[in-house]
Structure formats: C-alpha cells, structure tokens
Design an enzyme around this catalytic site. Structure first.
Site, PDB file in Angstrom:
ATOM      1  N   SER A 147       5.916  -0.899   8.941  1.00 27.09           N
ATOM      2  CA  SER A 147       5.457  -2.303   8.844  1.00 27.09           C
ATOM      3  C   SER A 147       5.933  -3.068  10.074  1.00 27.09           C
ATOM      4  O   SER A 147       6.982  -2.737  10.649  1.00 27.09           O
ATOM      5  CB  SER A 147       6.053  -2.942   7.592  1.00 27.09           C
ATOM      6  OG  SER A 147       5.844  -4.341   7.621  1.00 27.09           O
ATOM      7  N   TYR A 161      13.160  -4.882   2.518  1.00 30.70           N
ATOM      8  CA  TYR A 161      11.927  -4.195   2.934  1.00 30.70           C
ATOM      9  C   TYR A 161      11.957  -3.885   4.442  1.00 30.70           C
ATOM     10  O   TYR A 161      11.752  -2.741   4.854  1.00 30.70           O
ATOM     11  CB  TYR A 161      10.731  -5.089   2.589  1.00 30.70           C
ATOM     12  CG  TYR A 161       9.401  -4.568   3.069  1.00 30.70           C
ATOM     13  CD1 TYR A 161       8.868  -3.398   2.549  1.00 30.70           C
ATOM     14  CD2 TYR A 161       8.664  -5.257   4.038  1.00 30.70           C
ATOM     15  CE1 TYR A 161       7.639  -2.921   2.984  1.00 30.70           C
ATOM     16  CE2 TYR A 161       7.436  -4.790   4.471  1.00 30.70           C
ATOM     17  CZ  TYR A 161       6.925  -3.619   3.947  1.00 30.70           C
ATOM     18  OH  TYR A 161       5.713  -3.146   4.374  1.00 30.70           O
TER      19      TYR A 161
END
Ligand code: NAP
Length: 255
Positions: A147, A161
C-alpha cells in the site's frame, strides 16, 4: 520465432495462486490472470466468496479451483498449498493480496487488533510466500500487494496498517535476494485508493478528496491493480525484482 508482446502477456500453462481473491482487488487479479490463460487457485477466508470468483472464472472460459482459509493461520496455509501441489503439481505465480485495513488511532489500538493486522498482512503473506517458494523449483513470480500507506500515511488511524505493509515491503526485498538465484522474482505493488468492497465505507467527501488530489483525476478500480500484476508477472518484467511499484494515478507525487 521472436516472441510478440501478445504472447509475452499470455499465462497459458501457468499455475497462479491469488489470496483474498473473493472480493475487490484480489478478485480482479484472479479474473485477469485466468483471462490471460493461467489456471488460478482462488484463496479466500470466505468460502462462498471464493466459490463465486471461481464461478466467474469458469463462466468466462477459464480454469481453477477454490479454497477457503485465513492466511494468518500457518498450518491451514500449509495444508492448502499441499492440496494445490496435489491438484496442480506446482505453483508458478503467487499474488499475496489478502489484507485488512482497520482504522484505529494509536491511542486506541489494542494488542489484539495490532496482532490481527500483522497476522494477516505480514505473517499471512510470509506463510504463503514460504510455501509457494518451496514449490517454485523451476523459478516463479511472487507479487505482494502492499500500500502507499507503507510509505506515508494517507489518513490518521492507519498506523498498524502502514507498519505492516512497510514490513511487507522489507520482506519483498529480502525474499528477492534469497530467491533470485532460484529464478524467483519478488516484487510489491503499492496501490493508492482503490474502490472495492473494503473501501466502500469511506465517506464520499474522502473519496472526492483523494480523486481531486490524483493527477489522473479519479480513484482507482481493482482492474488498475490487476493490470500491473499481469505486467510484473509477465516475462516483460523478467529483470525486475525486489521493487515496490506505486500504482496510484500519481497521488503520492502530488504534494
Ligand atoms: P477487500 O475488498 O476487503 O477484499 C479483501 C478480500 O480478502 C476479501 O474477500 C476478504 O474476505 C479476504 N480476506 C481478508 N482477510 C483474509 C484472510 N485473513 N485470509 C484470507 N482472505 C482474507 O480488500 P481490497 O480493498 O480489495 O484490498 C486488497 C489488498 O489491497 C489488501 O492487501 C489491501 O491492504 C491492499 N490495498 C487496498 C487499497 C484500497 O484502496 N482498496 C489500497 C492499498 C492497498 P472477507 O470479505 O471475508 O473479509
């Protein structure tokens, strides 16, 4: 005959495993790989979703099988890869896509949530990579879906995350070094905001904000990432390994 670009993007005869393939980006990757000729092992936590992706593949004329397991469960992952070996004989391509992105400010981040995020996003990817690597005796391709949050936070509350995906980037580089001599390429794709089932809870204002800051003028769709996967998995990228490819319409370069 000199290979044409068309047959360099053909995956006929290849066995591909895609995790988290029951929805969103993983589903698009599975469908694209199958459409390009690969036999796809569809893996998802949700058995019904995995089966639905497989049905979409077979309805479009492709081939594959579906399995359900939590990638964060090591023994379950080992069992499934054993079954894949029995069913297909080997793995040529692994796409580690399964991931979760719960929002929790650091002050409110429980140990349980931290463990869960790392169990799926990092350990799950490592379990699959290790099992696939053992089966890739004649070379192979591994693509980890990371990501842009591994580079910089796109919003508050994504600390666990972002950290898990930064660790996944590091794992990508280490695996590229260790597996390179065996002809296995390992790369990561870093998507920006992609409209999926998982991001459907994002408020419209946030969605519009990200689109307005994206030079290409829109948020991504799952097929944007699937296209990059095909490119990196193909022989066109035969000298690319250990890299992190940002696929975000230019969002991260825009201030
Ligand atoms: P999604 O719409 O939530 O789909 C993820 C799929 O993975 C679901 O089918 C989900 O099953 C499955 N899954 C979740 N945890 C799993 C586990 N432990 N084991 C096996 N399968 C599991 O997610 P997405 O938006 O497509 O995201 C896919 C990947 O792209 C993730 O790694 C994410 O971090 C990354 N990414 C996404 C974006 C974005 O904007 N969408 C941006 C950057 C990176 P259930 O439905 O049963 O949970």
């Amino acid at each position: 005959m000199r290979p044409t670009t068309n047959n360099l993007l053909s995956f006929i005869g290849k066995i591909a495993v895609v995790t988290g393939a029951g929805a969103g980006i993983g589903r698009a990757i599975a469908l694209r790989l199958a459409g390009a000729g690969a036999t796809v092992a569809v893996l998802d936590k949700d058995e019904q979703q995995a089966r639905q992706t497989l049905e979409a593949i077979t309805q479009a004329g492709g081939t594959g099988c579906s399995w359900s397991a939590d990638v964060g469960n090591g023994p379950a992952v080992t069992n499934i890869f054993q079954e894949i070996a029995v069913t297909f004989g080997r793995v040529d391509i692994l796409v580690n896509n399964a991931g979760i992105y719960p929002v929790a400010p650091i002050d409110e981040l429980s140990d349980e949530l931290l463990d869960k995020v790392f169990a799926v996003n990092l350990r799950g990817a490592l379990y699959c990579l290790r099992e696939a690597g053992r089966q890739m005796q004649g070379g192979g391709v591994i693509i980890n879906i990371s990501s842009i949050d591994s580079l910089r936070p796109s919003a508050p509350g994504l600390g666990a995350y972002g950290a898990s995906k930064a660790a996944l980037n590091a794992l990508t580089r280490s695996a590229a070094v260790e597996y390179g001599p065996r002809g296995i390429r390992v790369n990561a794709i870093l998507p920006g905001v992609i409209v999926t089932e998982g991001t459907s809870i994002m408020p419209d204002e946030a969605r519009q904000f990200y689109a307005s800051r994206t030079p290409l003028g829109r948020n991504g769709v799952p097929d944007d990432i699937a296209g990059a996967v095909l490119l990196l998995a193909s022989p066109l990228a035969c000298f690319v390994t250990g890299q992190t490819l940002i696929v975000d319409g230019g969002f991260t370069i825009n201030g």
